[in-house]
Write a protein that holds these residues in place. Structure first.
Motif, PDB file in Angstrom:
ATOM      1  N   MET A 194      -4.668 -10.653 -56.198  1.00 19.27           N
ATOM      2  CA  MET A 194      -4.859  -9.202 -56.178  1.00 19.27           C
ATOM      3  C   MET A 194      -6.086  -8.815 -55.357  1.00 19.27           C
ATOM      4  SD  MET A 194      -3.772  -8.304 -60.121  1.00 19.27           S
ATOM      5  CE  MET A 194      -3.965  -6.522 -59.968  1.00 19.27           C
ATOM      6  N   ALA A 195      -7.134  -9.626 -55.430  1.00 21.01           N
ATOM      7  CA  ALA A 195      -8.325  -9.372 -54.623  1.00 21.01           C
ATOM      8  C   ALA A 195      -7.993  -9.465 -53.143  1.00 21.01           C
ATOM      9  CB  ALA A 195      -9.430 -10.355 -54.986  1.00 21.01           C
ATOM     10  N   THR A 196      -7.186 -10.452 -52.793  1.00 19.89           N
ATOM     11  CA  THR A 196      -6.780 -10.620 -51.401  1.00 19.89           C
ATOM     12  C   THR A 196      -5.983  -9.413 -50.922  1.00 19.89           C
ATOM     13  OG1 THR A 196      -6.755 -13.027 -51.582  1.00 19.89           O
ATOM     14  CG2 THR A 196      -5.453 -12.067 -49.819  1.00 19.89           C
ATOM     15  N   GLN A 197      -5.098  -8.902 -51.780  1.00 12.98           N
ATOM     16  CA  GLN A 197      -4.307  -7.735 -51.390  1.00 12.98           C
ATOM     17  C   GLN A 197      -5.199  -6.521 -51.177  1.00 12.98           C
ATOM     18  OE1 GLN A 197      -0.671  -7.166 -53.493  1.00 12.98           O
ATOM     19  NE2 GLN A 197      -0.333  -5.093 -52.716  1.00 12.98           N
ATOM     20  N   LEU A 198      -6.144  -6.288 -52.081  1.00 14.24           N
ATOM     21  CA  LEU A 198      -7.048  -5.154 -51.923  1.00 14.24           C
ATOM     22  C   LEU A 198      -7.935  -5.330 -50.694  1.00 14.24           C
ATOM     23  CD1 LEU A 198      -8.123  -2.472 -52.925  1.00 14.24           C
ATOM     24  CD2 LEU A 198      -9.583  -3.702 -54.546  1.00 14.24           C
ATOM     25  N   ALA A 199      -8.375  -6.550 -50.429  1.00 18.11           N
ATOM     26  CA  ALA A 199      -9.178  -6.814 -49.231  1.00 18.11           C
ATOM     27  C   ALA A 199      -8.417  -6.428 -47.971  1.00 18.11           C
ATOM     28  CB  ALA A 199      -9.588  -8.284 -49.181  1.00 18.11           C
ATOM     29  N   GLY A 200      -7.105  -6.603 -48.014  1.00 21.97           N
ATOM     30  CA  GLY A 200      -6.286  -6.259 -46.861  1.00 21.97           C
ATOM     31  C   GLY A 200      -6.314  -4.788 -46.506  1.00 21.97           C
ATOM     32  N   TYR A 201      -6.776  -3.938 -47.430  1.00 17.77           N
ATOM     33  CA  TYR A 201      -6.915  -2.508 -47.141  1.00 17.77           C
ATOM     34  C   TYR A 201      -8.241  -2.185 -46.463  1.00 17.77           C
ATOM     35  CZ  TYR A 201      -3.014  -1.986 -50.445  1.00 17.77           C
ATOM     36  OH  TYR A 201      -1.798  -2.077 -51.099  1.00 17.77           O
ATOM     37  N   GLY A 202      -9.092  -3.220 -46.306  1.00 17.17           N
ATOM     38  CA  GLY A 202     -10.355  -3.011 -45.608  1.00 17.17           C
ATOM     39  C   GLY A 202     -11.589  -3.032 -46.486  1.00 17.17           C
ATOM     40  N   TYR A 203     -11.588  -3.885 -47.529  1.00 16.77           N
ATOM     41  CA  TYR A 203     -12.708  -3.940 -48.460  1.00 16.77           C
ATOM     42  C   TYR A 203     -13.139  -5.378 -48.723  1.00 16.77           C
ATOM     43  CZ  TYR A 203     -11.092   0.786 -49.158  1.00 16.77           C
ATOM     44  OH  TYR A 203     -10.695   2.077 -48.920  1.00 16.77           O
ATOM     45  N   ALA A 204     -14.417  -5.534 -49.042  1.00 18.31           N
ATOM     46  CA  ALA A 204     -14.929  -6.805 -49.555  1.00 18.31           C
ATOM     47  C   ALA A 204     -14.815  -6.734 -51.072  1.00 18.31           C
ATOM     48  CB  ALA A 204     -16.377  -7.007 -49.130  1.00 18.31           C
ATOM     49  N   VAL A 205     -14.054  -7.644 -51.663  1.00 16.96           N
ATOM     50  CA  VAL A 205     -13.676  -7.532 -53.076  1.00 16.96           C
ATOM     51  C   VAL A 205     -14.237  -8.708 -53.877  1.00 16.96           C
ATOM     52  CG1 VAL A 205     -11.766  -7.293 -54.705  1.00 16.96           C
ATOM     53  CG2 VAL A 205     -11.564  -6.339 -52.392  1.00 16.96           C
ATOM     54  N   LEU A 206     -14.916  -8.386 -54.949  1.00 14.54           N
ATOM     55  CA  LEU A 206     -15.517  -9.385 -55.831  1.00 14.54           C
ATOM     56  C   LEU A 206     -14.799  -9.380 -57.172  1.00 14.54           C
ATOM     57  CD1 LEU A 206     -18.069 -11.310 -56.179  1.00 14.54           C
ATOM     58  CD2 LEU A 206     -19.097  -9.367 -57.375  1.00 14.54           C
ATOM     59  N   VAL A 207     -14.311 -10.532 -57.609  1.00 16.53           N
ATOM     60  CA  VAL A 207     -13.697 -10.676 -58.935  1.00 16.53           C
ATOM     61  C   VAL A 207     -14.579 -11.600 -59.770  1.00 16.53           C
ATOM     62  CG1 VAL A 207     -11.698 -11.438 -60.259  1.00 16.53           C
ATOM     63  CG2 VAL A 207     -11.371 -10.362 -58.021  1.00 16.53           C
ATOM     64  N   PRO A 208     -15.247 -11.087 -60.796  1.00 16.70           N
ATOM     65  CA  PRO A 208     -16.118 -11.919 -61.616  1.00 16.70           C
ATOM     66  C   PRO A 208     -15.407 -12.512 -62.832  1.00 16.70           C
ATOM     67  CG  PRO A 208     -16.441  -9.633 -62.208  1.00 16.70           C
ATOM     68  CD  PRO A 208     -15.361  -9.649 -61.141  1.00 16.70           C
ATOM     69  N   ASP A 209     -15.915 -13.633 -63.300  1.00 19.52           N
ATOM     70  CA  ASP A 209     -15.463 -14.213 -64.560  1.00 19.52           C
ATOM     71  C   ASP A 209     -16.315 -13.607 -65.671  1.00 19.52           C
ATOM     72  OD1 ASP A 209     -14.830 -15.695 -66.789  1.00 19.52           O
ATOM     73  OD2 ASP A 209     -15.563 -17.606 -65.998  1.00 19.52           O
ATOM     74  N   MET A 210     -15.801 -12.570 -66.324  1.00 14.95           N
ATOM     75  CA  MET A 210     -16.581 -11.876 -67.340  1.00 14.95           C
ATOM     76  C   MET A 210     -16.776 -12.696 -68.613  1.00 14.95           C
ATOM     77  SD  MET A 210     -17.652  -9.123 -65.991  1.00 14.95           S
ATOM     78  CE  MET A 210     -18.226  -8.154 -67.390  1.00 14.95           C
ATOM     79  N   TYR A 211     -16.104 -13.828 -68.717  1.00 13.49           N
ATOM     80  CA  TYR A 211     -16.249 -14.710 -69.873  1.00 13.49           C
ATOM     81  C   TYR A 211     -17.144 -15.908 -69.576  1.00 13.49           C
ATOM     82  CZ  TYR A 211     -12.153 -12.243 -71.851  1.00 13.49           C
ATOM     83  OH  TYR A 211     -11.278 -11.300 -72.343  1.00 13.49           O
ATOM     84  N   TYR A 212     -17.952 -15.823 -68.532  1.00 19.39           N
ATOM     85  CA  TYR A 212     -18.716 -16.999 -68.121  1.00 19.39           C
ATOM     86  C   TYR A 212     -19.692 -17.479 -69.183  1.00 19.39           C
ATOM     87  CZ  TYR A 212     -22.734 -13.946 -67.034  1.00 19.39           C
ATOM     88  OH  TYR A 212     -23.777 -13.053 -67.108  1.00 19.39           O
ATOM     89  N   ARG A 213     -20.043 -16.630 -70.125  1.00 16.03           N
ATOM     90  CA  ARG A 213     -20.926 -17.071 -71.210  1.00 16.03           C
ATOM     91  C   ARG A 213     -20.241 -18.097 -72.110  1.00 16.03           C
ATOM     92  NH1 ARG A 213     -21.876 -12.065 -69.735  1.00 16.03           N
ATOM     93  NH2 ARG A 213     -24.016 -11.276 -69.594  1.00 16.03           N
ATOM     94  N   ASP A 214     -18.903 -18.053 -72.148  1.00 12.40           N
ATOM     95  CA  ASP A 214     -18.124 -19.083 -72.850  1.00 12.40           C
ATOM     96  C   ASP A 214     -17.777 -20.166 -71.829  1.00 12.40           C
ATOM     97  OD1 ASP A 214     -17.382 -18.193 -75.717  1.00 12.40           O
ATOM     98  OD2 ASP A 214     -17.052 -16.386 -74.535  1.00 12.40           O
ATOM     99  N   ALA A 215     -18.752 -20.962 -71.470  1.00  7.76           N
ATOM    100  CA  ALA A 215     -18.600 -21.939 -70.391  1.00  7.76           C
ATOM    101  C   ALA A 215     -17.411 -22.858 -70.659  1.00  7.76           C
ATOM    102  CB  ALA A 215     -19.878 -22.768 -70.250  1.00  7.76           C
ATOM    103  N   GLY A 216     -16.592 -23.035 -69.633  1.00  5.00           N
ATOM    104  CA  GLY A 216     -15.453 -23.933 -69.750  1.00  5.00           C
ATOM    105  C   GLY A 216     -14.307 -23.384 -70.572  1.00  5.00           C
TER     106      GLY A 216
END
Length: 245
Positions: free
Chosen positions: A47-69
């Motif tokens: 989905m990030a790749t598709q949105l980037a195709g419209y002309g944007y730099a797109v960041l998708v974060p792992d919002m659960y990174y505090r639960d490592a692994g």
């Protein structure tokens, strides 16, 4: 579209991210795409790749990174599996509005540091839990957000003291909300509450209800609806084009 994996240092640790850009040198406007309750996974890379195709730099974060692994969820079955549902909701509850805002500051700093990204204000978009996060961030980090979108987001105008509608008078961004039909987490009454709050605060906004169920825009969700998903991509192209382009 060029897509890379990276990490961002936040006040709480190190957050894995996907960063997608269009072909070429740029720079482009930056957008943070917040995943649904299932978390960052290959569907959101696509989905990030598709949105980037419209002309944007797109960041998708792992919002659960505090639960490592943390182990990925199977979105087609998670809500019918008692133990997995409990695990999912325990992780959701840890991502508080305070955490959303603190992490967002780090995400925006990262975007601003990238040569592929232009500007000091950004877009946010999100799905389900991420749709709520998008609006919370617009209210809690208002000086960094120019345009905020939410798709089948829940808890946007609830009795919770962290509800985004209570931040309406702080929001500086234009807002677009695409709600789901028959969604108990964002009812017609809640849509009106949100609309009233944004109107009273003078926030430019659009609130629409899509003729599809909660989860309609994310391909690996059981309620995924191709027509509604197409409409949501068209809405993003138009809205971000007008507010960020």
């Amino acid at each position: 579209m060029p897509t890379t994996k990276d990490t961002i240092v936040t006040p709480a640790g190190t957050c894995p991210v996907t960063f997608a850009t269009p072909e070429g040198a740029g720079p482009w406007p930056g957008i943070v795409m917040y995943p649904d309750a299932g978390g960052a996974r290959p569907t959101f890379d696509q989905m990030a790749t598709q949105l980037a195709g419209y002309g944007y730099a797109v960041l998708v974060p792992d919002m659960y990174y505090r639960d490592a692994g943390w182990a990925p969820f199977e979105m087609a079955t998670v809500f019918g599996n008692k133990s997995e549902r409990a695990r999912l909701f325990s992780m959701i509850q840890k991502v508080t509005p305070e955490i959303m805002a603190a992490d967002a500051g780090a995400f925006f700093d990262y975007l601003q540091s990238r040569p592929e990204v232009r500007g000091e204000r950004f877009g946010t978009t999100g799905y389900c839990m991420g749709g709520r996060t998008s609006l919370v961030v617009a209210g809690r980090v208002p000086e960094r957000v120019a345009a905020a979108m939410s798709f089948h987001g829940g808890g946007l105008a609830s009795d919770d003291p962290g509800s985004p509608h209570l931040l309406a008078d702080q929001i500086q961004a234009a807002v677009y909300v695409g709600g789901a039909q028959g969604d108990a987490s964002f009812t017609a009454e809640q849509a009106k509450t949100l609309d009233d709050a944004l109107t009273a605060a003078g926030v430019e906004h659009t609130i629409e209800t899509y003729a599809a169920g909660h989860g309609f825009a994310v391909p690996d969700n059981a309620p995924y609806d191709e027509a509604a998903a197409k409409r949501h991509w068209e809405a993003m192209e138009e809205f971000f084009g007008a507010k960020l382009g």
